[in-house]
Design a protein around this motif. Structure first.
Motif, short mmCIF file in Angstrom:
data_model
loop_
_atom_site.label_atom_id
_atom_site.label_comp_id
_atom_site.label_asym_id
_atom_site.label_seq_id
_atom_site.Cartn_x
_atom_site.Cartn_y
_atom_site.Cartn_z
N SER A 1 8.69 5.06 -3.85
CA SER A 1 7.59 4.87 -2.92
C SER A 1 7.60 3.48 -2.31
O SER A 1 7.84 2.49 -2.99
CB SER A 1 6.25 5.11 -3.62
OG SER A 1 5.20 4.84 -2.74
N GLU A 2 7.35 3.44 -1.02
CA GLU A 2 7.23 2.16 -0.32
C GLU A 2 5.79 1.64 -0.36
O GLU A 2 5.49 0.58 0.21
CB GLU A 2 7.68 2.33 1.13
CG GLU A 2 9.15 2.70 1.25
CD GLU A 2 9.56 3.00 2.68
OE1 GLU A 2 8.73 2.83 3.60
OE2 GLU A 2 10.72 3.41 2.86
N ASP A 3 4.91 2.39 -1.01
CA ASP A 3 3.48 2.07 -1.00
C ASP A 3 3.00 1.40 -2.29
O ASP A 3 1.79 1.33 -2.54
CB ASP A 3 2.68 3.35 -0.77
CG ASP A 3 2.97 3.97 0.58
OD1 ASP A 3 3.11 3.20 1.55
OD2 ASP A 3 3.07 5.20 0.65
N LEU A 4 3.91 0.91 -3.11
CA LEU A 4 3.53 0.32 -4.40
C LEU A 4 2.50 -0.80 -4.25
O LEU A 4 1.48 -0.80 -4.93
CB LEU A 4 4.78 -0.22 -5.12
CG LEU A 4 4.54 -0.95 -6.43
CD1 LEU A 4 3.90 -0.03 -7.46
CD2 LEU A 4 5.85 -1.53 -6.96
N GLU A 5 2.75 -1.71 -3.35
CA GLU A 5 1.83 -2.84 -3.17
C GLU A 5 0.46 -2.37 -2.69
O GLU A 5 -0.58 -2.83 -3.18
CB GLU A 5 2.42 -3.84 -2.19
CG GLU A 5 1.66 -5.14 -2.14
CD GLU A 5 2.35 -6.19 -1.29
OE1 GLU A 5 1.66 -6.75 -0.41
OE2 GLU A 5 3.56 -6.44 -1.50
N MET A 6 0.43 -1.43 -1.76
CA MET A 6 -0.83 -0.93 -1.25
C MET A 6 -1.63 -0.23 -2.35
O MET A 6 -2.84 -0.46 -2.51
CB MET A 6 -0.60 0.05 -0.09
CG MET A 6 -1.89 0.63 0.46
SD MET A 6 -1.64 1.90 1.71
CE MET A 6 -0.95 3.24 0.74
N TYR A 7 -0.96 0.60 -3.16
CA TYR A 7 -1.66 1.30 -4.24
C TYR A 7 -2.10 0.33 -5.34
O TYR A 7 -3.16 0.52 -5.95
CB TYR A 7 -0.82 2.45 -4.79
CG TYR A 7 -1.01 3.68 -3.95
CD1 TYR A 7 -2.09 4.52 -4.17
CD2 TYR A 7 -0.14 3.98 -2.91
CE1 TYR A 7 -2.29 5.64 -3.37
CE2 TYR A 7 -0.33 5.09 -2.11
CZ TYR A 7 -1.42 5.91 -2.35
OH TYR A 7 -1.64 7.01 -1.56
N THR A 8 -1.33 -0.70 -5.57
CA THR A 8 -1.73 -1.71 -6.54
C THR A 8 -3.00 -2.40 -6.08
O THR A 8 -3.95 -2.57 -6.86
CB THR A 8 -0.60 -2.75 -6.74
OG1 THR A 8 0.59 -2.08 -7.18
CG2 THR A 8 -1.00 -3.79 -7.76
N ASP A 9 -3.05 -2.78 -4.81
CA ASP A 9 -4.26 -3.43 -4.28
C ASP A 9 -5.46 -2.49 -4.32
O ASP A 9 -6.58 -2.91 -4.65
CB ASP A 9 -4.02 -3.91 -2.84
CG ASP A 9 -3.10 -5.12 -2.78
OD1 ASP A 9 -2.90 -5.78 -3.82
OD2 ASP A 9 -2.57 -5.40 -1.68
#
Length: 195
Positions: free
Chosen positions: A145-153
């Motif tokens: 997933s390229e959304d790791l940072e977004m989901y972490t936030d």
């Protein structure tokens, strides 16, 4: 955490946690702590050179204890739970039962003005541990997933919202938790379907 301390030092720490949580840094009095422990105020200085030194030890204890606790709350994927979901259910019971978590949370949101930097740096270590554990779990179910940072936030935003609710009276806690969990599940399930 297995620190070797004298009984009297540990008793001071235990009582100090209660006083700092109930009264904040400014309201916590070394005289009152000593009186509750059943010692003279001067005896506190045998173990701690100042109120700040006592506070610093409480801060370090709470960090170590709470990091140990959160380590047990992640990497659990039973019952179809998503990354970090188990910890969401642990937040309120932990806040209600662990003085160290109450202390860490309250001091992070309302730190003593002259110790803001110290409190912030310790709390950032706690958040870094949550991020590490969350991202490990997230990558297990969505490794590409390229959304790791977004989901972490987003995950941290949910935790922040729950913590703020607990600092007040907690009446909206369950409703807020369920609403955010619903959106969290929907969002992750959508990207899982796309992968």
């Amino acid at each position: 955490m297995n620190k070797v301390r004298s009984q009297s030092k540990q008793r001071i720490i235990d009582v100090a946690f209660e006083h700092f949580v109930l009264s904040g840094y400014e309201g916590a009095s070394l005289s009152t702590i000593a009186e509750t422990v059943g010692i003279r105020k001067a005896s506190i200085y045998t173990h701690f050179k100042s109120k700040d030194a006592l506070f610093s030890e409480l801060l370090q204890d709470s960090l170590e204890i709470e990091c140990e606790h959160i380590s047990k709350c992640f990497h659990i994927f039973s019952d179809g739970k998503l990354p970090g979901e188990t910890y969401f259910y642990e937040v309120k019971p932990r806040y209600e039962s662990a003085i160290t978590y109450q202390f860490l949370t309250r001091m992070a949101y309302v730190p003593p003005s002259h110790l803001i930097e110290q409190v912030t740096s310790v709390y950032e270590l706690y958040i870094a541990k949550i991020i590490q554990l969350y991202q490990e779990d997230f990558c297990k179910i969505m490794p590409n997933s390229e959304d790791l940072e977004m989901y972490t936030d987003a995950y941290l935003g949910i935790l922040d919202s729950l913590s703020v609710e607990l600092l007040y009276d907690g009446r909206m806690y369950e409703r807020r938790l369920q609403a955010m969990l619903h959106l969290y599940r929907q969002s992750i399930q959508k990207i899982m379907e796309c992968d």
